[in-house]
Write a protein that holds these residues in place. Structure first.
Motif, mmCIF file in Angstrom:
data_model
loop_
_atom_site.group_PDB
_atom_site.id
_atom_site.type_symbol
_atom_site.label_atom_id
_atom_site.label_comp_id
_atom_site.label_asym_id
_atom_site.label_seq_id
_atom_site.Cartn_x
_atom_site.Cartn_y
_atom_site.Cartn_z
ATOM 1 N N GLY A 11 0.818 -1.218 0.000
ATOM 2 C CA GLY A 11 0.000 0.000 0.000
ATOM 3 C C GLY A 11 0.846 1.259 0.000
ATOM 4 N N GLU A 34 2.569 -0.975 -4.536
ATOM 5 C CA GLU A 34 1.322 -0.217 -4.696
ATOM 6 C C GLU A 34 0.671 -0.645 -6.012
ATOM 7 O OE1 GLU A 34 -0.869 2.034 -3.247
ATOM 8 O OE2 GLU A 34 -1.849 1.777 -5.191
ATOM 9 N N SER A 40 -2.782 7.692 -4.651
ATOM 10 C CA SER A 40 -3.894 7.877 -5.591
ATOM 11 C C SER A 40 -5.261 7.586 -4.963
ATOM 12 C CB SER A 40 -3.704 6.967 -6.804
ATOM 13 O OG SER A 40 -3.644 5.611 -6.387
ATOM 14 N N LYS A 41 -5.284 7.077 -3.742
ATOM 15 C CA LYS A 41 -6.576 6.711 -3.146
ATOM 16 C C LYS A 41 -6.933 7.690 -2.008
ATOM 17 C CE LYS A 41 -7.407 3.138 -5.826
ATOM 18 N NZ LYS A 41 -6.424 3.369 -6.890
ATOM 19 N N SER A 42 -7.389 7.179 -0.871
ATOM 20 C CA SER A 42 -7.896 8.073 0.184
ATOM 21 C C SER A 42 -6.876 9.150 0.598
ATOM 22 C CB SER A 42 -8.270 7.225 1.404
ATOM 23 O OG SER A 42 -9.052 7.948 2.288
ATOM 24 N N ALA A 45 -6.864 12.141 -1.393
ATOM 25 C CA ALA A 45 -8.144 12.862 -1.430
ATOM 26 C C ALA A 45 -8.404 13.653 -0.153
ATOM 27 C CB ALA A 45 -9.269 11.852 -1.623
ATOM 28 N N ALA A 47 -8.458 16.068 3.211
ATOM 29 C CA ALA A 47 -8.333 17.520 3.426
ATOM 30 C C ALA A 47 -7.105 17.848 4.277
ATOM 31 C CB ALA A 47 -9.590 18.037 4.095
ATOM 32 N N VAL A 179 -0.567 -6.949 -4.971
ATOM 33 C CA VAL A 179 -0.332 -8.148 -4.145
ATOM 34 C C VAL A 179 -1.611 -8.979 -4.179
ATOM 35 C CG1 VAL A 179 0.197 -8.997 -1.826
ATOM 36 C CG2 VAL A 179 1.338 -6.937 -2.704
ATOM 37 N N ALA A 207 -1.112 -2.436 4.512
ATOM 38 C CA ALA A 207 -1.597 -1.061 4.714
ATOM 39 C C ALA A 207 -2.365 -0.668 3.457
ATOM 40 C CB ALA A 207 -0.413 -0.122 4.964
ATOM 41 N N TYR A 252 -16.788 21.097 6.263
ATOM 42 C CA TYR A 252 -15.651 21.843 6.819
ATOM 43 C C TYR A 252 -14.976 22.646 5.715
ATOM 44 C CZ TYR A 252 -13.392 17.435 5.329
ATOM 45 O OH TYR A 252 -12.990 16.329 4.624
ATOM 46 N N ALA A 265 -16.686 17.187 3.754
ATOM 47 C CA ALA A 265 -16.674 16.085 2.812
ATOM 48 C C ALA A 265 -17.945 15.280 3.040
ATOM 49 C CB ALA A 265 -15.463 15.199 3.033
ATOM 50 N N GLY A 306 -12.633 10.195 -2.453
ATOM 51 C CA GLY A 306 -11.756 9.118 -1.988
ATOM 52 C C GLY A 306 -12.569 8.137 -1.161
ATOM 53 N N ARG A 308 -12.663 6.037 2.232
ATOM 54 C CA ARG A 308 -12.060 5.888 3.566
ATOM 55 C C ARG A 308 -12.218 4.452 4.067
ATOM 56 N NH1 ARG A 308 -15.987 10.000 3.989
ATOM 57 N NH2 ARG A 308 -15.249 12.130 4.343
ATOM 58 N N HIS A 333 -8.264 3.481 9.441
ATOM 59 C CA HIS A 333 -8.062 4.797 10.072
ATOM 60 C C HIS A 333 -9.187 5.785 9.759
ATOM 61 C CE1 HIS A 333 -4.098 2.935 10.223
ATOM 62 N NE2 HIS A 333 -3.740 3.810 11.136
ATOM 63 N N PHE A 334 -10.146 5.361 8.974
ATOM 64 C CA PHE A 334 -11.377 6.099 8.655
ATOM 65 C C PHE A 334 -11.135 7.592 8.355
ATOM 66 C CE2 PHE A 334 -15.835 7.560 10.126
ATOM 67 C CZ PHE A 334 -16.333 7.417 8.853
ATOM 68 N N ILE A 338 -4.643 10.655 8.127
ATOM 69 C CA ILE A 338 -3.554 11.626 7.954
ATOM 70 C C ILE A 338 -3.012 11.974 9.337
ATOM 71 C CG2 ILE A 338 -3.008 13.980 7.134
ATOM 72 C CD1 ILE A 338 -3.720 11.853 4.875
HETATM 73 P P1 FAD Z 1 -5.171 4.637 1.138
HETATM 74 O O1 FAD Z 1 -4.764 6.040 0.996
HETATM 75 O O2 FAD Z 1 -6.454 4.239 0.476
HETATM 76 O O3 FAD Z 1 -3.966 3.756 0.626
HETATM 77 C C1 FAD Z 1 -4.045 2.359 0.528
HETATM 78 C C2 FAD Z 1 -3.246 1.967 -0.724
HETATM 79 O O4 FAD Z 1 -3.108 0.572 -0.784
HETATM 80 C C3 FAD Z 1 -3.975 2.396 -2.005
HETATM 81 O O5 FAD Z 1 -3.129 3.247 -2.751
HETATM 82 C C4 FAD Z 1 -4.273 1.086 -2.709
HETATM 83 O O6 FAD Z 1 -4.201 1.170 -4.115
HETATM 84 C C5 FAD Z 1 -3.172 0.174 -2.133
HETATM 85 N N1 FAD Z 1 -3.523 -1.249 -2.164
HETATM 86 C C6 FAD Z 1 -4.638 -1.829 -1.691
HETATM 87 N N2 FAD Z 1 -4.617 -3.164 -1.899
HETATM 88 C C7 FAD Z 1 -3.450 -3.431 -2.518
HETATM 89 C C8 FAD Z 1 -2.870 -4.634 -3.017
HETATM 90 N N3 FAD Z 1 -3.487 -5.808 -2.904
HETATM 91 N N4 FAD Z 1 -1.663 -4.553 -3.627
HETATM 92 C C9 FAD Z 1 -0.999 -3.358 -3.736
HETATM 93 N N5 FAD Z 1 -1.545 -2.193 -3.298
HETATM 94 C C10 FAD Z 1 -2.739 -2.226 -2.690
HETATM 95 N N6 FAD Z 1 -7.883 12.027 7.454
HETATM 96 C C11 FAD Z 1 -7.362 12.959 8.269
HETATM 97 O O7 FAD Z 1 -6.608 12.640 9.183
HETATM 98 N N7 FAD Z 1 -7.659 14.280 8.102
HETATM 99 C C12 FAD Z 1 -8.507 14.712 7.121
HETATM 100 O O8 FAD Z 1 -8.770 15.904 6.991
HETATM 101 C C13 FAD Z 1 -9.067 13.757 6.262
HETATM 102 N N8 FAD Z 1 -9.909 14.153 5.285
HETATM 103 C C14 FAD Z 1 -10.415 13.236 4.435
HETATM 104 C C15 FAD Z 1 -11.239 13.665 3.408
HETATM 105 C C16 FAD Z 1 -11.714 12.763 2.475
HETATM 106 C C17 FAD Z 1 -12.586 13.244 1.351
HETATM 107 C C18 FAD Z 1 -11.370 11.393 2.580
HETATM 108 C C19 FAD Z 1 -11.861 10.396 1.568
HETATM 109 C C20 FAD Z 1 -10.571 10.950 3.633
HETATM 110 C C21 FAD Z 1 -10.092 11.862 4.575
HETATM 111 N N9 FAD Z 1 -9.288 11.471 5.637
HETATM 112 C C22 FAD Z 1 -8.743 12.401 6.462
HETATM 113 C C23 FAD Z 1 -9.047 10.047 5.922
HETATM 114 C C24 FAD Z 1 -7.709 9.596 5.340
HETATM 115 O O9 FAD Z 1 -7.632 9.990 3.992
HETATM 116 C C25 FAD Z 1 -7.572 8.073 5.449
HETATM 117 O O10 FAD Z 1 -7.816 7.628 6.763
HETATM 118 C C26 FAD Z 1 -6.139 7.648 5.054
HETATM 119 O O11 FAD Z 1 -5.780 8.233 3.835
HETATM 120 C C27 FAD Z 1 -6.026 6.137 4.947
HETATM 121 O O12 FAD Z 1 -4.744 5.866 4.463
HETATM 122 P P2 FAD Z 1 -4.345 4.431 3.925
HETATM 123 O O13 FAD Z 1 -2.940 4.511 3.533
HETATM 124 O O14 FAD Z 1 -4.783 3.418 4.923
HETATM 125 O O15 FAD Z 1 -5.308 4.202 2.674
#
Ligand code: FAD
Ligand code: GLY
Length: 374
Positions: A11, A34, A40-42, A45, A47, A179, A207, A252, A265, A306, A308, A333-334, A338
């Motif tokens: 991830g 990745e 490119s995902k959450s 996206a 804030a 993966v 992750a 917000y 959002a 994005g 979550r 982490h919903f 960040i």
């Molecule tokens: P992601 O960013 O989704 O990353 C997971 C990655 O794993 C992805 O890139 C995916 O392609 C990759 N992946 C998945 N499966 C596989 C696989 N099998 N093989 C290889 N790669 C894989 N949080 C805050 O703290 N403050 C904020 O203000 C805030 N605002 C937000 C606003 C919006 C509109 C959204 C949608 C979310 C917000 N969040 C905020 C929440 C925050 O974005 C997420 O909690 C956080 O980004 C999660 O991170 P992550 O790395 O777990 O997930």
């Protein structure tokens, strides 16, 4: 068996980035995979609010984790700038959680008392005081909770900053590699099976954000998680309309550099569909207009969405797989991934090294909410 890497991170979001960066700082040889583009995902996206006090209830283990993580940002911003040259745009100009009715006013005043008991700063401002501080805000706002320590960062910059810093420190990053499965010897993970062949390691960290559940179902467990879509839009004005972040129940407003404001959002559970809808954006526009009428004069910059990763009890999963040694999980982490990224990177690196963690992980254990599939 000779392994290719000391650890493999699945991830390339903020959580995978924070873990890879922390492991690399400890001299651990890491591969990060990745399936799409980095950030490119959450994480791309978000804030970027560090809203420990505005978004969490002021008590309990998740709030304590968030407070601890928030305090790590000043140092992290300097480290990332020094290592990768990327500015994560950490801004500490406070947050106003605004009340537009009597019920919210009572609720926020109660929060202020709770947060002060935990030793946090929180103050009540009257409607007049709010507009003195932020003249663009509406007359409908009857008061606000002022939270000086809840700042914000540019989320895509933080994510890329962590990942590029990790690469500078030696982490091998491969984009567009998915993966599919894991390899095991008895009850120990020994590698991953991917779209570009197999890679070996006795430590694998999942992750994968909202997609973690699907991947982990290959190990015979089903996490209690679901995807929650969030849509946002941004505006730009020549003269900045706001200084502080404005947080309300309906939306917000996060003021970024150069007169840009992120408006977010929506919260749409149980969909992986990342399309931005007219319904979502018009909902946000209506709410933003009520908070700050002059938004109507601003130029619309862009819209995005994005997905979550949410868990059934709202707490992330941080820990080892209930069956397989060396397989670690950091997801769920919903709305606060960040904010929680620095502490997650530190905790998971401690687990990989077999060290005791600075936080009691019992409330975040993987086996608290998991179904065995077999
Ligand atoms: P992601 O960013 O989704 O990353 C997971 C990655 O794993 C992805 O890139 C995916 O392609 C990759 N992946 C998945 N499966 C596989 C696989 N099998 N093989 C290889 N790669 C894989 N949080 C805050 O703290 N403050 C904020 O203000 C805030 N605002 C937000 C606003 C919006 C509109 C959204 C949608 C979310 C917000 N969040 C905020 C929440 C925050 O974005 C997420 O909690 C956080 O980004 C999660 O991170 P992550 O790395 O777990 O997930
Ligand atoms: N934390 C803000 C959001 O998830 O929309």
């Amino acid at each position: 068996m000779r392994y290719q890497y000391d650890a493999i991170v699945v991830g390339g979001g903020v959580i995978g980035g924070a873990i890879a960066y922390n492991l690399a700082k400890r001299g651990i040889k890491v591969l990060l995979l990745e399936k799409d583009r980095l950030a490119s995902k959450s994480s791309g996206a978000a804030a970027g609010m560090l809203a420990a006090q505005a978004e969490l209830d002021g008590v309990g283990p998740l709030f304590q984790l968030a407070r601890k993580s928030r305090a790590m940002f000043t140092r992290l911003a300097d480290e990332i700038k020094g290592t990768s040259g990327i500015d994560i745009e950490l801004i500490n100009k406070g947050m106003l959680k605004v009340a537009i009715n009597e019920q919210e006013q009572q609720e926020y005043k109660r929060f202020i008392a709770i947060q002060r008991q935990s030793g946090d700063q929180a103050d009540w401002l009257t409607g007049e005081e709010v507009r003195e501080k932020e003249p663009a805000l509406s007359q409908d706002i009857i008061g606000a909770m002022l939270l000086d320590k809840d700042g914000h960062v540019e989320a895509p910059q933080l994510t890329l900053g962590l990942l590029k810093s990790a690469a500078v420190l030696g982490v091998v990053i491969k984009e567009y590699v998915e993966v599919y499965d894991f390899q095991f010897t008895k009850e120990r993970v020994t590698g991953v099976v991917t779209s570009e062949g197999d890679f070996t390691s006795e430590n694998v960290i999942v992750a994968g954000g909202a997609w973690s559940k699907k991947l982990l179902s290959k190990t015979g467990i089903q996490l209690e998680t679901h995807p929650v879509k969030g849509e946002c839009f941004s505006i730009v004005t020549h003269r900045p309309l706001l200084t502080s972040t404005i947080f309300s129940h309906g939306c917000y407003l996060v003021p970024k550099k150069g007169g840009r404001i992120i408006v977010g959002a929506t919260v749409k559970p149980r969909t992986f569909n990342p399309k931005v809808t007219i319904e979502g954006i018009s909902f946000l526009m209506e709410n933003a207009k009520k908070l700050m009428p002059s938004i109507l004069e601003a130029e619309l910059e862009q819209t995005w969405a994005g997905i979550r990763p949410q868990t059934a009890d709202g707490y992330p999963y941080l820990g080892e797989h209930p069956v397989y040694k060396g397989l670690f999980i950091a997801t769920g982490h919903f709305r606060n991934g960040i904010l929680l990224s620095p502490i997650t990177g530190e905790i998971i690196s401690d687990l990989v090294e077999g060290k005791s963690t600075s936080v009691n992980l019992a409330p975040f254990r993987v086996d608290r909410l998991v179904k065995q599939l077999v």
